[in-house]
Motif scaffolding. Sequence first.
Motif, mmCIF file in Angstrom:
data_model
loop_
_atom_site.group_PDB
_atom_site.id
_atom_site.type_symbol
_atom_site.label_atom_id
_atom_site.label_comp_id
_atom_site.label_asym_id
_atom_site.label_seq_id
_atom_site.Cartn_x
_atom_site.Cartn_y
_atom_site.Cartn_z
ATOM 1 N N ASN A 51 -2.058 -10.578 -68.485
ATOM 2 C CA ASN A 51 -1.579 -11.900 -68.144
ATOM 3 C C ASN A 51 -0.670 -12.526 -69.183
ATOM 4 O OD1 ASN A 51 -2.246 -12.664 -65.707
ATOM 5 N ND2 ASN A 51 -4.012 -13.909 -66.249
ATOM 6 N N ILE A 52 -0.595 -11.922 -70.348
ATOM 7 C CA ILE A 52 0.212 -12.514 -71.418
ATOM 8 C C ILE A 52 1.651 -12.718 -70.955
ATOM 9 C CG2 ILE A 52 0.835 -10.330 -72.545
ATOM 10 C CD1 ILE A 52 0.487 -11.747 -75.246
ATOM 11 N N SER A 72 -6.843 -10.034 -62.571
ATOM 12 C CA SER A 72 -6.733 -10.289 -64.008
ATOM 13 C C SER A 72 -8.142 -10.424 -64.563
ATOM 14 C CB SER A 72 -5.955 -11.582 -64.267
ATOM 15 O OG SER A 72 -6.727 -12.698 -63.914
ATOM 16 N N LYS A 73 -8.238 -10.345 -65.881
ATOM 17 C CA LYS A 73 -9.551 -10.579 -66.484
ATOM 18 C C LYS A 73 -9.713 -12.072 -66.688
ATOM 19 C CE LYS A 73 -10.915 -6.363 -68.726
ATOM 20 N NZ LYS A 73 -11.330 -5.699 -69.957
ATOM 21 N N GLN A 74 -10.863 -12.582 -66.302
ATOM 22 C CA GLN A 74 -11.109 -14.011 -66.440
ATOM 23 C C GLN A 74 -12.458 -14.239 -67.091
ATOM 24 O OE1 GLN A 74 -10.564 -15.618 -62.436
ATOM 25 N NE2 GLN A 74 -8.782 -14.289 -62.232
ATOM 26 N N ARG A 75 -12.517 -15.325 -67.846
ATOM 27 C CA ARG A 75 -13.771 -15.643 -68.504
ATOM 28 C C ARG A 75 -14.651 -16.465 -67.570
ATOM 29 N NH1 ARG A 75 -12.871 -18.757 -73.706
ATOM 30 N NH2 ARG A 75 -12.454 -20.380 -72.200
ATOM 31 N N PHE A 76 -15.896 -16.083 -67.476
ATOM 32 C CA PHE A 76 -16.837 -16.898 -66.706
ATOM 33 C C PHE A 76 -18.004 -17.274 -67.597
ATOM 34 C CE2 PHE A 76 -14.404 -15.001 -63.314
ATOM 35 C CZ PHE A 76 -14.288 -16.063 -62.429
ATOM 36 N N PRO A 88 17.870 0.343 -57.310
ATOM 37 C CA PRO A 88 18.935 0.282 -58.323
ATOM 38 C C PRO A 88 18.375 -0.094 -59.707
ATOM 39 C CG PRO A 88 19.237 -1.402 -56.607
ATOM 40 C CD PRO A 88 18.105 -0.560 -56.194
ATOM 41 N N PRO A 89 19.173 0.081 -60.770
ATOM 42 C CA PRO A 89 18.687 -0.185 -62.129
ATOM 43 C C PRO A 89 18.089 -1.571 -62.287
ATOM 44 C CG PRO A 89 20.860 0.809 -62.209
ATOM 45 C CD PRO A 89 20.556 0.559 -60.768
ATOM 46 N N GLY A 90 17.251 -1.699 -63.284
ATOM 47 C CA GLY A 90 16.566 -2.964 -63.547
ATOM 48 C C GLY A 90 15.178 -2.653 -64.074
ATOM 49 N N ASP A 91 14.716 -3.434 -65.040
ATOM 50 C CA ASP A 91 13.426 -3.150 -65.662
ATOM 51 C C ASP A 91 12.251 -3.586 -64.789
ATOM 52 O OD1 ASP A 91 14.853 -2.133 -67.750
ATOM 53 O OD2 ASP A 91 14.686 -3.929 -69.010
ATOM 54 N N ILE A 92 11.117 -2.954 -65.048
ATOM 55 C CA ILE A 92 9.921 -3.193 -64.222
ATOM 56 C C ILE A 92 8.822 -3.826 -65.078
ATOM 57 C CG2 ILE A 92 8.200 -2.117 -62.697
ATOM 58 C CD1 ILE A 92 10.126 0.261 -62.414
ATOM 59 N N LEU A 93 8.148 -4.832 -64.537
ATOM 60 C CA LEU A 93 6.994 -5.428 -65.211
ATOM 61 C C LEU A 93 5.781 -5.249 -64.312
ATOM 62 C CD1 LEU A 93 5.632 -7.266 -67.352
ATOM 63 C CD2 LEU A 93 6.536 -9.235 -66.100
ATOM 64 N N VAL A 94 4.732 -4.625 -64.871
ATOM 65 C CA VAL A 94 3.518 -4.359 -64.094
ATOM 66 C C VAL A 94 2.377 -5.215 -64.640
ATOM 67 C CG1 VAL A 94 1.910 -2.569 -63.312
ATOM 68 C CG2 VAL A 94 4.289 -1.971 -63.808
ATOM 69 N N PHE A 95 1.700 -5.943 -63.763
ATOM 70 C CA PHE A 95 0.548 -6.733 -64.196
ATOM 71 C C PHE A 95 -0.754 -6.006 -63.896
ATOM 72 C CE2 PHE A 95 3.673 -10.173 -63.815
ATOM 73 C CZ PHE A 95 3.449 -10.844 -65.022
ATOM 74 N N LEU A 96 -1.458 -5.606 -64.955
ATOM 75 C CA LEU A 96 -2.791 -5.031 -64.790
ATOM 76 C C LEU A 96 -3.785 -5.980 -65.485
ATOM 77 C CD1 LEU A 96 -2.124 -1.207 -65.291
ATOM 78 C CD2 LEU A 96 -2.327 -2.481 -63.163
ATOM 79 N N THR A 97 -5.022 -5.518 -65.678
ATOM 80 C CA THR A 97 -6.030 -6.478 -66.143
ATOM 81 C C THR A 97 -6.319 -6.441 -67.639
ATOM 82 O OG1 THR A 97 -7.789 -4.924 -65.696
ATOM 83 C CG2 THR A 97 -7.179 -6.426 -63.929
ATOM 84 N N GLY A 98 -6.397 -5.279 -68.235
ATOM 85 C CA GLY A 98 -6.801 -5.219 -69.637
ATOM 86 C C GLY A 98 -6.274 -3.992 -70.338
ATOM 87 N N GLN A 99 -6.671 -3.884 -71.589
ATOM 88 C CA GLN A 99 -6.194 -2.818 -72.449
ATOM 89 C C GLN A 99 -6.461 -1.423 -71.890
ATOM 90 O OE1 GLN A 99 -7.143 -4.269 -76.304
ATOM 91 N NE2 GLN A 99 -7.022 -2.219 -77.157
ATOM 92 N N ASN A 145 -18.864 -14.381 -70.065
ATOM 93 C CA ASN A 145 -18.539 -13.009 -69.687
ATOM 94 C C ASN A 145 -17.072 -12.887 -69.351
ATOM 95 O OD1 ASN A 145 -20.821 -11.447 -69.790
ATOM 96 N ND2 ASN A 145 -21.612 -12.322 -67.890
ATOM 97 N N LEU A 146 -16.527 -11.683 -69.563
ATOM 98 C CA LEU A 146 -15.149 -11.414 -69.161
ATOM 99 C C LEU A 146 -15.205 -10.475 -67.971
ATOM 100 C CD1 LEU A 146 -12.702 -12.507 -70.533
ATOM 101 C CD2 LEU A 146 -12.542 -10.421 -71.866
ATOM 102 N N VAL A 147 -14.693 -10.898 -66.831
ATOM 103 C CA VAL A 147 -14.755 -10.029 -65.660
ATOM 104 C C VAL A 147 -13.407 -9.902 -64.960
ATOM 105 C CG1 VAL A 147 -17.183 -10.131 -64.986
ATOM 106 C CG2 VAL A 147 -15.686 -12.023 -64.433
ATOM 107 N N VAL A 148 -13.194 -8.735 -64.355
ATOM 108 C CA VAL A 148 -11.986 -8.534 -63.555
ATOM 109 C C VAL A 148 -12.174 -9.282 -62.247
ATOM 110 C CG1 VAL A 148 -10.611 -6.839 -62.308
ATOM 111 C CG2 VAL A 148 -11.486 -6.296 -64.588
ATOM 112 N N ALA A 149 -11.237 -10.180 -61.934
ATOM 113 C CA ALA A 149 -11.377 -10.984 -60.721
ATOM 114 C C ALA A 149 -10.021 -11.145 -60.054
ATOM 115 C CB ALA A 149 -11.959 -12.350 -61.077
ATOM 116 N N PRO A 150 -10.018 -11.408 -58.739
ATOM 117 C CA PRO A 150 -8.749 -11.603 -58.028
ATOM 118 C C PRO A 150 -8.025 -12.841 -58.552
ATOM 119 C CG PRO A 150 -10.592 -11.435 -56.484
ATOM 120 C CD PRO A 150 -11.172 -11.547 -57.849
ATOM 121 N N ILE A 151 -6.711 -12.785 -58.587
ATOM 122 C CA ILE A 151 -5.939 -13.939 -59.056
ATOM 123 C C ILE A 151 -5.722 -14.921 -57.903
ATOM 124 C CG2 ILE A 151 -4.768 -12.610 -60.843
ATOM 125 C CD1 ILE A 151 -2.296 -12.585 -58.939
ATOM 126 N N SER A 152 -5.131 -16.074 -58.199
ATOM 127 C CA SER A 152 -4.860 -17.090 -57.184
ATOM 128 C C SER A 152 -3.425 -16.961 -56.664
ATOM 129 C CB SER A 152 -5.043 -18.472 -57.791
ATOM 130 O OG SER A 152 -4.062 -18.675 -58.783
#
Length: 672
Positions: free
Chosen positions: A337-338, A357-361, A274-285, A370-377
């Motif tokens: 992640n914003i 998400s992209k995380q700084r290590f 049914p109707p309703g907006d969608i938010l998708v979480f990806l990692t970067g630009q 470094n900025l790397v794509v890593a699994p979230i918690s």
Amino acid sequence: MSKYWKPGSERPRTVLVDDEEGGVLFLSSPPSSSGFGHSSLERQRQRLPVYKYRTAILYLVENHATTIIVGETGSGKTTQIPQYLKEAGWAEGGRVIACTQPRRLAVQSVASRVAEEMGVKLGEEVGYTIRFEDQTKPNVTKIKFLTDGVLLREMMDDPLLIKYSVIMVDEAHERSLSTDMLLGLLKKVQRRRPQLRIIISSATIDAKSMSTFFHIRRRNIGQAAEDPTPSELPAILSVEGKGYNVEIHYVEEPVSDYLQAAVNTVLSIHDKEPPGDILVFLTGQDDINAAVQLLTEDAQNNGLLVLPLFSGLSRADQDLIFSPTPKGKRKVVISTNIAETSLTLEGIVYVVDSGFSKQRFYNPIPDIENLVVAPISKASARQRAGRAGRVQPGKCFRLYTEEYFVKEMPAEGIPEMQRSSLVSCVIQGNKGESGGLNDLRRNQNTQNELKLKALGIDNILGFDWLASPSPEAMIRALEVLYSLGILDEDAKLTSPTGFQVAEIPLDPMISKMILSADTYGCSEDIITIAAVLSVQSIWISVRGAQKEFDEVKLRFAAAEGDHVTYLNVYKGFIHSGKSSQWCYKNYINYHAMKKVIDIREQLSRLLRRLGIVLKSCERDTQVLRKAIIAGFFAHACCLEEFSPNGMYKTIKSSQEVYIHPSSVLFSELLGI
DNA sequence: GAGCACTGC
């Protein structure tokens, strides 16, 4: 404070007590004067989940040095608890109740909400302080909201935070660098000032480790007798949230391509739900733009309004997210992640979570971040899912298996403290210890000096961190600071350089660059460069106009590199009369430039206070470069001979490095 | 040929 107890009343039996069964009354504010029950604002306040814990919270704060409040979003803890404390008398006698937030925007919005609820003018009884903006009145402000960074800065001049009776550290679960720093130092303050109450508010259940951390055993330091000291054992209380139920869906088999899986999931939601907006979480630009393109191209989805969201977007593009969805359309926001914490989107009913998400290590061995794509918690995953239940019951589609979530996903992310260079933290800690120049001057009296020493980080390696950074990272930080002449052999701030660096609210390498500029006679120009280096990016990210963007950028390009290029941009901006139109035409972020002006202003005031006279080197970029090197020599590298692809090696550790494609020197490398 | 997100008297 015990005067607020009804004499002879029975104390609450359990932690989760409420007014009726606890038999505890707080008499500080009679119902009539506080206006209980009349205005609609007041009724709204009473409907918040936190309201029924009001008495319990006040009881715990009264009797425990530290209270940990676990509350989901929407519980009302941030806006209500400071008011409860004020109503119970914690702001009497000139004392102030503080509430810290990790983000500036949150500080402003929460403060204005509380001022409204209390019917007072913002900046008087209820105020806030963020960088560049102090909306408080001395001796008038009773409830003060501030970023945790600002409170850390305040500790430099007032290490024991004498004016505060209670400090509430909100969103502690985010474990930002400054929150962790603050909690470590607050623990030390509490040892010297047992009367200070700390409230730690967190959204995750991991309150145990916080509790263990704050369970301090005080040394006997001769406390004033009439004030009984509160229990050293932290209290834990949990408050339910107000979000709607979110149904969680997992994939049955692990997906190999989360981008394609996200796109497919959006299409299937659009098709079946049914109707309703969608938010998708990806990692970067990159991911986001690719997904936007796939969804927009797809012929069968005329009904979708697809919008990207990340911080590099211009303000106008970001604002599109908040515009109402046109009739008959379904909005799909594809975000980094914003949208997890910083921005709240109303009207989201479906969330698609890629699990990454992209995380700084930080690798302390070569001293490189470094900025790397890593699994979230799990904590992040729950936060993401919660975004679907703000207005009505929602659904969250996780692009990973339930087995993965249960068995493999880490409960919490790695705290930022363990993922970053500690160069700035060491300075902050040292400064907190000695109190800096101001306190050395002011606190001639021995007792105060003793207190300051006791608070401090005499030995950074032995500091009581909430999450200890690796020994390598701590050693590297000390090494960098020693080589910059900011710390001496005993890891103490040098005088005057070390103390001056600590006074400047920037990365120590940048601060050292500024101080050196005084010697080379180019401080006027260097503070512009320093200001640009401390904002995110002055360029705007443009979709589909990359070539034009590069051409425009070349107009500012200087052969000396990006720093001098920044100077050219700044001059152009000033010459245009600080015009937003000019920024737009030149692909420059107007808001970033305004921040540059602010920071530059702040720096010039600061340098004046440090007795440094601003001087411009005019066109002599040689001295400019010398000053930059004085701060950044640790990053020096050398072009490899005969390298076909422009490979450099760092002088210090022979680490392979390349010129970043965003640099003006990059196009030169390609011979454009 | 590339920029997760924040923050600071």
